[in-house]
Design a protein around this motif. Structure first.
Motif, PDB file in Angstrom:
ATOM      1  N   VAL A 135       0.813  -0.528   0.049  1.00  0.00           N
ATOM      2  CA  VAL A 135      -0.026  -0.071   0.223  1.00  0.00           C
ATOM      3  C   VAL A 135       1.338   1.099   0.396  1.00  0.00           C
ATOM      4  CG1 VAL A 135      -1.387   1.036   0.922  1.00  0.00           C
ATOM      5  CG2 VAL A 135      -1.984  -0.892   0.936  1.00  0.00           C
ATOM      6  N   MET A 146       2.286   1.289  -3.597  1.00  0.00           N
ATOM      7  CA  MET A 146       1.295   1.324  -4.500  1.00  0.00           C
ATOM      8  C   MET A 146       0.705   3.487  -4.126  1.00  0.00           C
ATOM      9  SD  MET A 146      -3.123   0.656  -4.139  1.00  0.00           S
ATOM     10  CE  MET A 146      -3.207   0.596  -3.161  1.00  0.00           C
ATOM     11  N   LYS A 147       0.395   3.593  -3.144  1.00  0.00           N
ATOM     12  CA  LYS A 147       0.117   5.263  -2.841  1.00  0.00           C
ATOM     13  C   LYS A 147       1.009   6.115  -3.930  1.00  0.00           C
ATOM     14  CE  LYS A 147      -0.019   6.161   0.963  1.00  0.00           C
ATOM     15  NZ  LYS A 147      -0.226   6.479   2.875  1.00  0.00           N
ATOM     16  N   ARG A 186       2.836   6.195  -6.747  1.00  0.00           N
ATOM     17  CA  ARG A 186       2.099   5.446  -7.709  1.00  0.00           C
ATOM     18  C   ARG A 186       0.710   5.843  -8.699  1.00  0.00           C
ATOM     19  NH1 ARG A 186       5.598   0.453  -6.519  1.00  0.00           N
ATOM     20  NH2 ARG A 186       3.846  -0.754  -6.070  1.00  0.00           N
ATOM     21  N   LEU A 187      -0.368   6.462  -6.862  1.00  0.00           N
ATOM     22  CA  LEU A 187      -0.866   6.620  -7.886  1.00  0.00           C
ATOM     23  C   LEU A 187      -0.680   7.706  -8.992  1.00  0.00           C
ATOM     24  CD1 LEU A 187      -3.422   7.210  -4.116  1.00  0.00           C
ATOM     25  CD2 LEU A 187      -3.253   5.976  -7.050  1.00  0.00           C
ATOM     26  N   GLU A 223      -3.498  -3.360  -6.914  1.00  0.00           N
ATOM     27  CA  GLU A 223      -2.720  -2.251  -7.682  1.00  0.00           C
ATOM     28  C   GLU A 223      -3.351  -2.593  -8.929  1.00  0.00           C
ATOM     29  OE1 GLU A 223       1.049   0.496  -8.228  1.00  0.00           O
ATOM     30  OE2 GLU A 223       1.264  -1.265  -7.119  1.00  0.00           O
ATOM     31  N   ASN A 275      -5.180   0.528 -10.430  1.00  0.00           N
ATOM     32  CA  ASN A 275      -5.514   1.232 -11.716  1.00  0.00           C
ATOM     33  C   ASN A 275      -5.965   1.686 -12.331  1.00  0.00           C
ATOM     34  OD1 ASN A 275      -2.854   2.706 -10.854  1.00  0.00           O
ATOM     35  ND2 ASN A 275      -1.697   0.862 -10.823  1.00  0.00           N
TER      36      ASN A 275
END
Length: 174
Positions: A27, A30-31, A33-34, A160, A164
């Motif tokens: 997470v 992932m945050k 790469r948002l 993820e 996306n």
């Protein structure tokens, strides 16, 4: 949603949830790469468990005191690696001690945790989680419309890419 024009990616989690601990590093990455048009939001679940409510209160208190970003990952480490905090019956004294290393006195932490603002957030979060139909953690909700869990995505490693896809779908207005 609370993110204005941005696509909201909301994680329902708990510090007391071992699965949330398992996905926490994913997470965090992932945050980072948002897409620019998406915003990540966290909401701590309680599900009627006193320990989970205590951790939710600690989350909102840390947020109110401006130390959440610095302490979030460390909280998981304190519970699951260092074994300094208990998932079943955390004491508020132990939580205040944990947060003291971020420059917050036990008195300030305790006073803030008992404030009207924190009580309001706890009640609002219970209502939101019920409205979303969330029954477990971790769960991700995209723009208030799509619920994604590890099992529904086909495994945590597929969350993820699915998020996306949903962000893109929401961005296109589909």
């Amino acid at each position: 949603t609370t993110t204005g024009d941005k696509v909201e990616v909301l994680e329902v989690f708990s510090y007391a949830c071992p699965h949330c601990n398992e996905v926490a590093p994913m997470v965090a990455d992932m945050k980072k790469r948002l897409p620019a048009n998406a915003q990540f939001v966290m909401i701590p679940a309680q599900f009627g468990f006193e320990a989970w409510k205590t951790y939710a209160r600690a989350f909102y208190t840390a947020q109110a005191l401006g130390i959440l970003d610095k302490s979030h990952e460390d909280m998981f480490r304190a519970i699951y690696v260092d074994k300094k905090l208990d998932t079943r019956s955390p004491t508020f004294a132990s939580l205040a001690e944990f947060y003291s290393k971020y420059g917050v006195s036990a008195e300030d932490f305790t006073a803030t945790s008992r404030s009207f603002a924190i009580e309001t957030r706890l009640k609002r979060n219970e209502a939101l989680i019920a409205a979303f139909g969330t029954e477990g953690t971790p769960e991700f909700i995209v723009n208030g419309k799509y619920r994604v869990t590890g099992p529904s995505a086909g495994g945590y490693n597929k969350i993820e890419p699915l998020l996306n896809y949903l962000i893109k779908k929401e961005s296109e207005g589909s």
